[in-house]
Scaffold this active site. Structure first.
Site, PDB file in Angstrom:
ATOM      1  N   ASN A 206       0.866  -1.214  -0.044  1.00 11.67           N
ATOM      2  CA  ASN A 206       0.103   0.236  -0.009  1.00 11.67           C
ATOM      3  C   ASN A 206       0.870   1.166  -0.204  1.00 11.67           C
ATOM      4  O   ASN A 206       0.599   2.193  -0.932  1.00 11.67           O
ATOM      5  CB  ASN A 206      -0.927  -0.055   1.331  1.00 11.67           C
ATOM      6  CG  ASN A 206      -2.075  -0.977   1.036  1.00 11.67           C
ATOM      7  OD1 ASN A 206      -2.333  -1.528   0.033  1.00 11.67           O
ATOM      8  ND2 ASN A 206      -2.617  -1.537   2.336  1.00 11.67           N
ATOM      9  N   HIS A 257      -1.625  -6.941   6.143  1.00 12.03           N
ATOM     10  CA  HIS A 257      -2.680  -7.004   6.940  1.00 12.03           C
ATOM     11  C   HIS A 257      -2.496  -7.563   8.011  1.00 12.03           C
ATOM     12  O   HIS A 257      -3.144  -8.551   8.840  1.00 12.03           O
ATOM     13  CB  HIS A 257      -3.939  -7.690   6.148  1.00 12.03           C
ATOM     14  CG  HIS A 257      -4.202  -6.781   5.027  1.00 12.03           C
ATOM     15  ND1 HIS A 257      -5.042  -7.462   4.112  1.00 12.03           N
ATOM     16  CD2 HIS A 257      -3.993  -5.598   4.533  1.00 12.03           C
ATOM     17  CE1 HIS A 257      -5.499  -6.629   3.058  1.00 12.03           C
ATOM     18  NE2 HIS A 257      -4.877  -5.357   3.431  1.00 12.03           N
ATOM     19  N   TYR A 266       0.539  -8.850  -2.353  1.00 17.75           N
ATOM     20  CA  TYR A 266       0.844  -7.666  -2.041  1.00 17.75           C
ATOM     21  C   TYR A 266       2.325  -7.652  -2.274  1.00 17.75           C
ATOM     22  O   TYR A 266       2.908  -6.472  -2.604  1.00 17.75           O
ATOM     23  CB  TYR A 266       0.389  -7.210  -0.469  1.00 17.75           C
ATOM     24  CG  TYR A 266      -0.874  -7.298  -0.412  1.00 17.75           C
ATOM     25  CD1 TYR A 266      -1.682  -5.730  -0.707  1.00 17.75           C
ATOM     26  CD2 TYR A 266      -1.795  -7.952   0.047  1.00 17.75           C
ATOM     27  CE1 TYR A 266      -2.826  -5.493  -0.626  1.00 17.75           C
ATOM     28  CE2 TYR A 266      -3.345  -7.771   0.288  1.00 17.75           C
ATOM     29  CZ  TYR A 266      -3.879  -6.443  -0.219  1.00 17.75           C
ATOM     30  OH  TYR A 266      -5.204  -6.305   0.163  1.00 17.75           O
TER      31      TYR A 266
END
Length: 766
Positions: A206, A257, A266
């Site tokens: 992210n 996460h 990811y």
């Protein structure tokens, strides 16, 4: 045909910035040429360089996608929508995010040399009006996201929008470009902050994704401070974490996460973003420092999970359920990132990577690399394949224990075997955004066998496989509801992990505490040079339902291959042999189920922007099951998996390995001079060479060579500060080993406290 848009959106003026945070321009002076050079490097990564007639098919595919976007473009300000199938009124549908992705496809067609629309002023003007429309109706700084997915607002749209503006840059009016990018001041101002959830600090993929958008906005608007902010955020990412939580760990694990292994999803997004940022900012005022760590990350975190260009599903998390993102998509993104990094990699890495990647590309003929790769990356791949000075590298071999994410990978020249476990540290399965609805058992000791059949895992397996019978698992046969959004299950046990010796042998173990069931079991895998031995003990349940252990569940595509059965063994042609061993229950036999199974991707993924289609797909499966009956009491199993073995070798294998113990205290096997064991608590095991004992929990592998023994020890439970191990041979001295291994009379003591389940190795004189 060019579809003009209404010009009323162009009337949006300075009033549109009301309420937006306006940042001052940085004082530092950077030449316009520096911004332009970095932007052009980025465009070359997306669209390739000069026209190459050898890439006509790829160019036509890019052009076809862009033309489809143009052909369907029918702006309707009353609805509002740019395309009839993507209405913009309700952001919860994610259609505004899809709209920006279509704009990116159009921009890619415009910027790619060799397309009919390359550099077309008419197409650029149409795209500009479409961006005006989206700014007015879908994405501007005064909007409320109304409970829709934060990711679309802060990463999805910013990435697609900045890519689109970069690709179309030479054909866009610069005053309008500033307006389209203005919402990013609100929604993506800083790579490290989450606007929609104050207090959340961005990590991993992210943060890398946001850094891409922030850097690109800085380059497009000539704002050096934004580029520097993005560079610094990525530089921080290159530091290894000590956990708990997100990031890359010293042992190569990658968590996102907080509790989920995500190297192949990811993690790949992170690597791709960082690789492109490094390439984009190279030789600029914003070169990324400390990039040496990213090369180590490739070797330690990614290479063990790439099998002939495929990314293993055991580290792709909920993405396994997404129809448009299969193992070859993640694998090709990994290849693309490594090819991009080769331009900057030190020679010691490049020398190793070139043959490695060439091997991946050469062996995977089932899904050619160019199918999904961008033109620039495809050109690099073709150049590598054509370079006769670079040999075709062999498959990676070795045994890898990723203690910080409960994964173990065992790789031999002809096959690979992965084990996905879970514990109080690592979640069993993630379901978010209505994805991975049937992933109940993917972290309960599921095993993944990779062979020369490179289509096994990506040929519509996940919607068609029986989700109650995943290979390697021991399960209560109860019916299950779809996994709930955001529900975390961390099994209440610390036991998961293993040890590796010499990159050729290993052991893994987990304590199974089933979800919503009384089922308990102790499961162990012994990883040998030609086989995997699976032992289970203490299998107990009291819910009135049958319990099964699934030896195999193989997708054999359009037909059932030949199956040969003998006394306590069977052989599946083209896959492996399977043999029950002496540590199994007396009289226990395996049950074989051969069936055609039909499913739909929509059954396992109903996500707003990822949801699969409703088209039924059918595949053939051979399932091998050990039935422990209803309410088993301390049941057990013992079987061998022999990848690539013939029927004759399978039939003879029971005599080649000894199961020394298979109970609630210890599980152990031996073959020749190799002994491997799991001690769940203090205990001893009789071996052909004498007694092996440990005074606490541990996993260990021993291999004797003449008067020396090589040993590997770990504590997957992370509960023992020190363990004393008495070998079948008296220990005379520690020839080689870390400070945590020492001789104690005729035994050894290994300091395990604080080592996070990692392997300690030593060479002993006996």
């Amino acid at each position: 045909m060019i579809h003009p848009l209404s010009r009323r959106s162009a009337l949006l003026g300075a009033s549109a910035v009301a309420g937006a945070a306006l940042w001052e321009r940085p004082a530092e002076a950077v030449s316009a040429a520096a911004f332009d050079a970095a932007r052009e490097r980025w465009v070359s990564l997306l669209a390739g360089g000069a026209y190459d007639p050898g890439h006509t098919d790829k160019i036509q595919a890019v052009e076809g996608s862009a033309n489809a976007v143009l052909r369907k473009l029918k702006p309707d300000p009353r609805r509002p929508s740019l395309w009839p199938d993507l209405p913009l009124a309700n952001p919860r549908t994610g259609d505004f995010n899809r709209s920006y992705n279509r704009m990116r496809a159009l921009a890619l067609g415009w910027a790619t040399p060799g397309t009919a629309m390359h550099g077309s002023p008419q197409v650029a003007e149409t795209a500009a009006r479409a961006l005006d429309f989206l700014y007015e109706h879908a994405y501007h700084e005064r909007l409320d996201r109304r409970g829709s997915n934060w990711y679309w607002w802060e990463i999805g749209v910013p990435r697609a929008l900045t890519d689109t503006c970069a690709l179309l840059y030479d054909g866009l009016p610069k005053d309008r470009l500033e307006r389209w990018l203005r919402p990013l001041r609100r929604w993506c101002p800083d790579p490290e902050r989450r606007i929609s959830h104050p207090g959340v600090v961005e990590t991993g993929a992210n943060r890398a994704g946001k850094a891409m958008a922030v850097a690109m906005r800085g380059l497009l608007t000539h704002d050096a401070r934004l580029v520097r902010r993005a560079r610094d955020a990525v530089s921080d990412l290159l530091r290894r974490t000590k956990g708990p939580g997100d990031g890359f760990y010293h042992d190569g694990s990658f968590i996102q996460h907080d509790v989920y292994p995500y190297t192949g999803s990811y993690g790949v997004d992170y690597l791709e973003s960082v690789a492109k940022l490094i390439a984009m900012l190279a030789r600029s005022p914003w070169e990324i420092p400390r990039i040496g760590n990213v090369y180590e990350i490739v070797d330690r975190s990614f290479v063990p999970f790439v099998f002939d260009g495929l990314m293993m599903d055991c580290v792709r998390g909920r993405q396994i359920s997404v129809q448009g993102h299969r193992d070859h998509h993640s694998g090709q993104k990994t290849v693309e990132a490594v090819l991009t990094l080769l331009d900057s990699a030190p020679e010691r890495h490049a020398r190793r990577w070139r043959p490695l990647v060439k091997g991946w590309l050469t062996r995977n003929q089932a899904i050619p690399y160019g199918t999904h790769a961008p033109l620039a990356s495809l050109a690099r791949a073709e150049a590598l394949l054509a370079d006769d000075s670079v040999p075709v590298g062999p498959r990676t071999t070795g045994t890898y224990v990723f203690a910080d994410m409960d994964r173990v990978v065992h790789r031999r020249p002809g096959w690979a075997f992965a084990i996905a476990m879970s514990s109080e540290r690592i979640g069993a399965a993630e379901a978010m955004n209505q994805e991975n609805l049937h992933g109940w058992y993917t972290g309960d000791g599921m095993t993944y066998l990779y062979t020369d059949d490179l289509t096994h895992w990506n040929d519509d397996l996940w919607p068609t496989i029986d989700p109650y019978r995943l290979p390697g698992t021991t399960v209560d046969t109860r019916r299950r509801a779809d996994l709930a959004h955001g529900k975390r299950r961390l099994p209440p046990t610390p036991w998961a992990g293993g040890a590796a010796l010499d990159g050729e042998y290993g052991v893994a173990a987990m304590k199974l505490v089933a979800d919503g069931s009384s089922l308990r079991a102790k499961k162990a895998w012994f990883l040998l040079d030609d086989a995997v031995i699976a032992l289970g003990a203490g299998i107990t349940a009291s819910d009135g339902r049958r319990v099964e252990t699934v030896v195999e569940n193989r997708n054999t595509h359009a037909a059932h291959p030949p199956l040969t059965r003998g006394e306590r063994w069977l052989h599946l042609s083209g896959v492996a042999g399977y043999a029950l061993l002496d540590g199994a229950e007396v009289g226990e036999e395996v049950k074989v189920i051969r069936e055609r199974r039909t499913g739909r991707w929509r059954d396992i993924d109903k996500g707003a922007t990822t949801g699969g289609d409703t088209t039924p797909v059918t595949r053939h499966y051979t399932t091998i099951v050990i039935d422990h009956g209803a309410d088993p009491r301390k049941a057990r199993y013992a079987y061998a998996v022999l990848p690539g073995a013939c029927a004759e070798r399978t039939a003879a294998y029971r005599k080649q390995v000894d199961v020394l113990a298979n109970n609630g205290t210890a599980q152990a096997v031996s073959r020749g001079d190799l002994i491997a064991a799991v001690f769940w608590r203090a205990g001893s095991v009789k071996t052909p060479h004498g007694t092996l004992s440990a005074d606490g929990p541990c996993t260990l592998v021993l291999r004797r060579e003449r008067g020396r023994v090589r040993v590997a020890v770990s504590d997957p439970s992370r509960t023992a500060d020190e363990v004393r191990i008495r070998l079948p041979w008296a220990v005379r001295s520690v020839v080689k080993g870390g400070r945590g291994v020492r001789r104690a009379k005729k035994a050894i003591k290994v300091e395990l406290g604080g080592t996070r389940g990692r392997t300690h190795t030593a060479v002993l004189r006996v």
